[in-house]
Motif scaffolding. Structure first.
Motif, PDB file in Angstrom:
ATOM      1  N   LEU A 114       0.839  -1.199   0.000  1.00 49.93           N
ATOM      2  CA  LEU A 114       0.000   0.000   0.000  1.00 49.93           C
ATOM      3  C   LEU A 114       0.875   1.251   0.000  1.00 49.93           C
ATOM      4  CD1 LEU A 114      -2.514  -1.092   2.777  1.00 49.93           C
ATOM      5  CD2 LEU A 114      -2.924  -1.081   0.310  1.00 49.93           C
ATOM      6  N   SER A 115       0.276   2.371  -0.361  1.00 49.96           N
ATOM      7  CA  SER A 115       0.986   3.638  -0.195  1.00 49.96           C
ATOM      8  C   SER A 115       1.412   3.745   1.260  1.00 49.96           C
ATOM      9  CB  SER A 115       0.051   4.819  -0.503  1.00 49.96           C
ATOM     10  OG  SER A 115      -0.427   4.746  -1.809  1.00 49.96           O
ATOM     11  N   SER A 116       2.590   4.312   1.483  1.00 55.14           N
ATOM     12  CA  SER A 116       3.017   4.406   2.873  1.00 55.14           C
ATOM     13  C   SER A 116       2.161   5.443   3.596  1.00 55.14           C
ATOM     14  CB  SER A 116       4.498   4.750   2.958  1.00 55.14           C
ATOM     15  OG  SER A 116       4.810   5.792   2.083  1.00 55.14           O
ATOM     16  N   ASP A 117       2.079   5.303   4.901  1.00 54.61           N
ATOM     17  CA  ASP A 117       1.282   6.234   5.681  1.00 54.61           C
ATOM     18  C   ASP A 117       1.789   7.647   5.467  1.00 54.61           C
ATOM     19  OD1 ASP A 117      -0.357   4.311   6.960  1.00 54.61           O
ATOM     20  OD2 ASP A 117       1.283   3.825   8.332  1.00 54.61           O
ATOM     21  N   LEU A 118       0.875   8.564   5.399  1.00 54.49           N
ATOM     22  CA  LEU A 118       1.255   9.964   5.293  1.00 54.49           C
ATOM     23  C   LEU A 118       1.502  10.497   6.696  1.00 54.49           C
ATOM     24  CD1 LEU A 118       1.435  12.522   3.446  1.00 54.49           C
ATOM     25  CD2 LEU A 118      -0.915  12.972   4.141  1.00 54.49           C
ATOM     26  N   SER A 119       2.650  11.090   6.886  1.00 56.91           N
ATOM     27  CA  SER A 119       2.979  11.648   8.179  1.00 56.91           C
ATOM     28  C   SER A 119       2.828  13.165   8.106  1.00 56.91           C
ATOM     29  CB  SER A 119       4.419  11.236   8.498  1.00 56.91           C
ATOM     30  OG  SER A 119       4.802  11.728   9.727  1.00 56.91           O
ATOM     31  N   ALA A 128      -3.461  10.461   9.062  1.00 56.84           N
ATOM     32  CA  ALA A 128      -4.624   9.587   8.872  1.00 56.84           C
ATOM     33  C   ALA A 128      -5.924  10.371   8.885  1.00 56.84           C
ATOM     34  CB  ALA A 128      -4.661   8.508   9.952  1.00 56.84           C
ATOM     35  N   THR A 131      -5.850  11.745   4.800  1.00 57.04           N
ATOM     36  CA  THR A 131      -5.738  10.944   3.590  1.00 57.04           C
ATOM     37  C   THR A 131      -7.043  10.236   3.272  1.00 57.04           C
ATOM     38  OG1 THR A 131      -4.837   9.214   4.984  1.00 57.04           O
ATOM     39  CG2 THR A 131      -3.289  10.445   3.657  1.00 57.04           C
ATOM     40  N   THR A 132      -7.108   9.753   2.070  1.00 56.90           N
ATOM     41  CA  THR A 132      -8.240   8.968   1.665  1.00 56.90           C
ATOM     42  C   THR A 132      -7.685   7.666   1.090  1.00 56.90           C
ATOM     43  OG1 THR A 132     -10.104   8.922   0.148  1.00 56.90           O
ATOM     44  CG2 THR A 132      -8.278  10.329  -0.461  1.00 56.90           C
ATOM     45  N   VAL A 133      -8.470   6.976   0.289  1.00 55.49           N
ATOM     46  CA  VAL A 133      -8.008   5.723  -0.298  1.00 55.49           C
ATOM     47  C   VAL A 133      -7.944   5.911  -1.808  1.00 55.49           C
ATOM     48  CG1 VAL A 133      -8.514   3.280  -0.623  1.00 55.49           C
ATOM     49  CG2 VAL A 133      -8.953   4.360   1.586  1.00 55.49           C
ATOM     50  N   GLY A 134      -6.755   5.887  -2.345  1.00 51.50           N
ATOM     51  CA  GLY A 134      -6.579   6.047  -3.791  1.00 51.50           C
ATOM     52  C   GLY A 134      -6.948   4.774  -4.531  1.00 51.50           C
ATOM     53  N   ARG A 136      -5.227   2.742  -6.431  1.00 52.87           N
ATOM     54  CA  ARG A 136      -4.300   1.619  -6.279  1.00 52.87           C
ATOM     55  C   ARG A 136      -4.533   0.914  -4.946  1.00 52.87           C
ATOM     56  NH1 ARG A 136       1.397   2.489  -4.697  1.00 52.87           N
ATOM     57  NH2 ARG A 136       0.932   4.634  -5.204  1.00 52.87           N
TER      58      ARG A 136
END
Lengths: 596, 454
Positions: A114-119, A128, A131-134, A136
């Motif tokens: 998965l995309s790495s967590d956005l910090s 968290a 962000t949303t769910v892209g 991919r």
């Protein structure tokens, strides 16, 4: 926007930063909540800071400006004094997702796909909330959910997982299963129409195949649906949303979910969920009982590490730029060694004793690489990773976090130290001071003529001090670089040195008026700083609430920090104080009107 | 939510391009295209492909812009790697990115790629307020392809500080980023799912079973769509937008569910499956870049997507040791003693850009090449990274976008030409957006780059 903070402004606001403010860092340098003009630390917080309904209470209402310090942030308009940050949806982090799948189905997804967590602000929990769910990730999560459901329902697993052996898709026990499993996965009871919808998947798919397949798709749906993927912490029971801007407590069920994902990084267990359903987490006693139980459980073992990994940015250790060409002494497996030490020290500091020992303590953990680098005996009786406890010399310069090779290398560049980075780390992450970005059009070069002749015979400190003579740079570098100079006894991989470029290291300086003359005395000055406890409490509050602090949090955190000190700075004591506080248990209801 | 994915008018390839592409099963071309090979037989125009190739922290301006203009311009050191595709390039120099309210990487990334100022996140960092151009292009162009956009990242550093602006170029909105694929192996497996593990291909699917599977998946996606909409009604306006984005993602997944009876969109052999992304214990930027280029070429040729973003690096980077340079490209850009290394880095980026463009140019499509159908902007967020300069920005546009763009020249723009005019041309001429202006405040433009527009 920082009325509370202003009233209690400590002495150092008036003194230590006076020069900096006068010299052009106006409105931007300052501690937590000090940005009257709304500099980068101002009210425009992702979770609304003080809440601006018009902009969703989420982000600064004006476009940012680089270094101009004029971005008003969200706080300027409508917030009541003392408002808490805004509640909303927090997407599960990758670790939470992995743990939840495992606890619910026994399946372990490879979340590195998965995309790495956005910090944000250093914290993935804050990211968290943004962000949303892209596409991919949506596709990957669909695969995970299907594989998890398949594993849970394969062969003989079906009976124990479902709790019965359904004859066909109309078997009454299926409804019980969907209700029960759905509640665990979504951390709330499903509505009747939701239950009907997922039973519908079972029967539709089963009509083409069999019940097992139908169940597999239904379970996979529950495990990729937004109520699973987001923690909805809205402070309402569903139908009647509170008006935007209103302070609301989280519901008992929301508290169960929040406690579990924060302390355990996974879905609630049966006891916690039951306490949530019974409303027990709305009471002090009920909450305290669960927090005590949860902190003692092994699932909480990584909680302190997770917080400090984010705060210190330990992921940076995966990308250390130093290489063996520049540093022939750089051992193989260096990145692993330095991470191993830091993780062990953090665990120790979050297990018992005074948390601040992390900054000054001389008890550490070394493997063979670090033993050589630090000049201490090789580890005796090492653990599986080659580490053993070690004591650093009592009078030496190496102590605490600032003496770890991990800290020293991740705050360096590929070929030299960076007193600026080191100072910035201390200011921003331990003292909660804010450093604005460099001013426009700045000439960032260290030397006016950076040829060999001009750097010869000069220490980095001497070169940087020349740099600081430029007006545009002085105001901010003056609060960062001098702290970094205190650590110049350690090079870019953390090895001790007494000379830099042939010049004896000068590690003297002062932190907000407190003099130091070595790395160890700098560490002591930070340890003793009045800013440390409020900063740690603030950062922990951000981490556990998943939002940046507004006025409300700041007022609460100041009280917590005071009490924490009186109680002796134990880690768990701080965690309990924050979790039991209003900052964790409530927030501001989000604005619901849709902007055109 | 109702329309199912229909295979786009199928795109077929002709001739003997590079590896893989030459082995695609090719139907008779005449059946597909008009007699000139310039459009479909029914008159439908060939689709454009929109691309961005981005690197951070700028260039060495004195070694970038050619001294002479026109078609016979002399390429400079930094452009020399692109000599092979010179006729397909428009080198645009002399544009200026406005100073605005301050300058710096954040302002430039936001203002250039989203046309607006960034906003503070309140987390000692910044994020974009408006969607980036790749997202706008994908909204316009991506409706009929399995992937609205594909995004790849050559450098794998995710800078920990300063918000989202420094981490990822592509944004849907505040805090909402589209992280690129960083692992070429995973990227390959995602696009060519049956070709994994050595490209032997999977056994022929059981059509009946596949149809049921597709139906079951759709019923699940329909259910979670309803759940999302229900959740949306309970949350604040900012979260509502996030769920909107999530809904778009679910729709895309649904579109990618293949109808087992439809002819396969891709029948040939894919490019070789990459072996990894690490060499000698370090990120293999060169190998990763080339693997992405190979895969993207096939993805574009077979109409899997019409929009791509090639994020070579943000401004903070790992060490591009193969360039070779010795540190984070941002650190180097701020060190006068490292200017030669900055130059070396730019040459490295252009060498890898040349590889991508050469792959596209070697893939015949209709009467021309795949590159003829592309419009690709290669650029950085600043010129001289040392002083965060927006003067004389590095701008190359490659490909003719099916005749919408002119190439094969260097043009020096008059003073006062706003760099965002390049974006204006890209969005209008390549993506086909009907714009009368783009951007806000200092970043607003109302015209394109005239020499570029055919």
């Amino acid at each position: 926007m920082t009325r509370a903070a202003k009233r209690n402004r400590p002495w150092w606001h008036a003194t230590a930063f006076a020069a900096a403010l006068a010299a052009g860092c106006t409105g931007s340098i300052g501690s937590r909540g000090e940005n009257e003009g709304g500099g980068p630390a101002g009210g425009g917080s992702p979770r609304g800071g003080s809440g601006s309904p018009g902009s969703g209470g989420r982000t600064g209402s004006t476009a940012g400006t680089s270094g101009a310090g004029s971005s008003a942030g969200a706080g300027g308009t409508s917030s009541a004094p003392g408002a808490l940050g805004t509640l909303g949806l927090l997407r599960l982090t990758n670790r939470q997702l992995a743990n939840a799948y495992f606890d619910l189905t026994g399946y372990k997804p490879d979340v590195t796909k998965l995309s790495s967590d956005l910090s944000l602000g250093g914290f993935r929990s804050v990211g968290a909330g943004q962000t949303t769910v892209g596409d991919r990730d949506a596709e990957q999560i669909e695969t995970f959910a299907f594989e998890a459901a398949t594993a849970a329902l394969a062969g003989n697993n079906l009976k124990s997982f479902v709790g019965c052996e359904p004859k066909d898709a109309s078997d009454a026990c299926l409804k019980t299963f969907i209700q029960g499993f759905g509640k665990r996965a979504w951390r709330r009871p499903l509505s009747d129409s939701e239950v009907t919808q997922y039973l519908g998947i079972v029967s539709t798919v089963a009509a083409d195949s069999d019940v097992r397949t139908g169940l597999t798709y239904a379970v996979s749906g529950l495990l990729q649906s937004p109520p699973f993927l987001y923690r909805a912490e809205l402070g309402s029971t569903g139908k009647t949303a509170p008006a935007g801007g209103q302070k609301v407590p989280l519901t008992s069920l929301e508290m169960a979910s929040r406690l579990s994902f924060v302390l355990w990084d996974t879905v609630p267990d049966a006891e916690l969920l039951a306490a949530g359903e019974k409303g027990e987490l709305e009471t002090d006693a009920g909450l305290k009982k669960q927090v005590t139980r949860m902190l003692a459980a092994k699932q909480a073992n990584d909680f302190g590490l997770a917080f400090l990994s984010d705060l210190f940015g330990l992921d940076t250790l995966d990308h250390l730029p130093q290489d063996v060409k520049t540093f022939p002494a750089l051992p193989t497996g260096y990145a692993r060694s330095v991470r191993g030490e830091l993780e062990r020290r953090v665990r120790a500091a979050t297990t018992s004793g005074d948390f601040r020992d992390l900054l000054v303590g001389r008890s550490t953990f070394v493997d063979a690489n670090l033993a050589r680098l630090y000049g201490v005996p090789a580890p005796s009786g090492p653990d599986a990773d080659g580490f053993a406890a070690a004591s650093l010399p009592a009078s030496g310069p190496r102590a605490g976090l600032f003496g770890t090779a991990g800290f020293l290398s991740m705050t360096s560049q590929a070929s030299r130290t960076s007193p600026t980075k080191r100072g910035k780390f201390i200011r921003e992450r331990l003292l909660c001071d804010t450093i604005p970005p460099p001013p426009p059009g700045v000439n960032a070069n260290l030397d006016t003529a950076s040829d060999a002749a001009s750097t010869a015979g000069k220490s980095l400190r001497q070169r940087l001090e020349a740099h600081r003579n430029k007006d545009a740079c002085r105001s901010c570098h003056a609060v960062m670089d001098p702290l970094g100079f205190g650590l110049e006894s350690f090079d870019a991989i953390g090895a001790y040195r007494d000379k830099d470029n042939g010049v004896p290291v000068d590690a003297t300086g002062d932190l907000d008026g407190v003099a130091f003359d070595s790395a160890a005395s700098l560490a002591k000055a930070v340890h003793d700083s009045q800013k440390l406890a409020p900063c740690v409490a603030t950062m922990l509050t951000r981490h556990v609430t998943g939002r940046m602090d507004g006025d409300g949090e700041r007022a609460i955190v100041d009280v917590i920090a005071q009490a924490w000190g009186t109680a002796g700075y134990g880690w768990k004591d701080l965690v309990e104080r924050v979790i039991l506080s209003d900052a964790f248990r409530s927030g501001t209801a989000p604005a619901t009107e849709v902007k055109p | 939510m109702t329309s199912r994915f229909r295979l786009p008018r199928r795109m077929f390839l002709r001739g003997m391009g590079g590896f893989g592409v030459a082995q695609l099963a090719l139907p008779p071309l005449e059946a597909m295209l008009n007699t000139h090979g310039t459009a479909y037989a029914d008159g439908t125009a060939l689709p454009n492909r929109f691309g961005i190739f981005f690197w951070g922290s700028g260039n060495r301006p004195d070694r970038w812009a050619p001294k002479t203009t026109g078609a016979d311009y002399q390429m400079t050191d930094e452009l020399a790697p692109l000599a092979k595709v010179k006729s397909q390039l428009a080198v645009i120099s002399g544009t200026n990115f406005p100073f605005g309210r301050g300058t710096g990487h954040h302002t430039h990334v936001a203002g250039y790629f989203s046309g607006s100022y960034y906003q503070d996140t309140g987390t000692n960092g910044t994020t974009l307020t408006a969607p980036t151009v790749d997202v706008l292009a994908a909204q316009q162009m991506g409706g009929n392809t399995p992937h609205r956009a594909l995004r790849v990242g050559v450098d794998a550093l995710r800078y920990a500080d300063e918000g989202t602006t420094g981490k990822v170029l592509s944004h849907n909105g505040p805090g909402d980023v589209n992280e690129p694929d960083l692992d070429p192996v995973a990227f390959f497996d995602r696009l060519f799912p049956t070709a994994g593990g050595g490209g032997t291909g999977a056994p022929a699917p059981d059509v009946t079973k596949e149809k049921l599977r597709a139906k079951a998946r759709r019923s699940v996606l329909d259910a979670i769509t309803k759940d999302a909409v229900a959740l949306q009604s309970r949350v604040g306006s900012a979260d509502r937008k996030r769920i909107d984005q999530h809904l778009t993602s679910i729709r895309e997944v649904e579109m990618r569910i293949k109808d087992p009876e439809a002819p396969p969109v891709f029948t040939g052999q894919p490019p070789p499956r990459p072996s990894g992304s690490v060499t000698d214990g370090k990120r293999d930027h060169k190998g990763v870049s080339r693997a992405f280029s190979d895969i993207l070429t096939v993805a574009l040729a077979t109409d899997m997507t019409r929009v791509f973003l090639f994020q070579f690096g943000m401004w903070h980077t790992q060490t591009f040791w193969q360039a070779p340079v010795s540190d984070d490209f941002h650190v180097l850009s701020h060190d006068m003693a490292a200017f030669d290394q900055v130059h070396q880095g730019v040459v490295f980026f252009m060498t890898e850009l040349a590889y991508l463009l050469d792959r596209l140019q070697s893939t015949p499509m209709g009467a021309g090449t795949l590159l003829d159908q592309c419009g690709i902007l290669a650029t950085s967020e600043m010129s001289d990274g040392f002083s965060h300069s927006g003067a004389d920005m590095p701008v190359i546009v490659a490909g003719k976008a099916n005749g919408a763009l002119k190439t094969g020249f260097h043009s020096r723009m008059p003073d006062g030409t706003h760099t965002n005019q390049v974006m204006f041309t890209m969005l209008r001429k390549v993506a086909g957006l009907n714009l009368s202006s783009w951007g806000t405040e200092e970043f607003m433009v109302k015209q394109g780059i005239a020499p570029l527009e055919a």
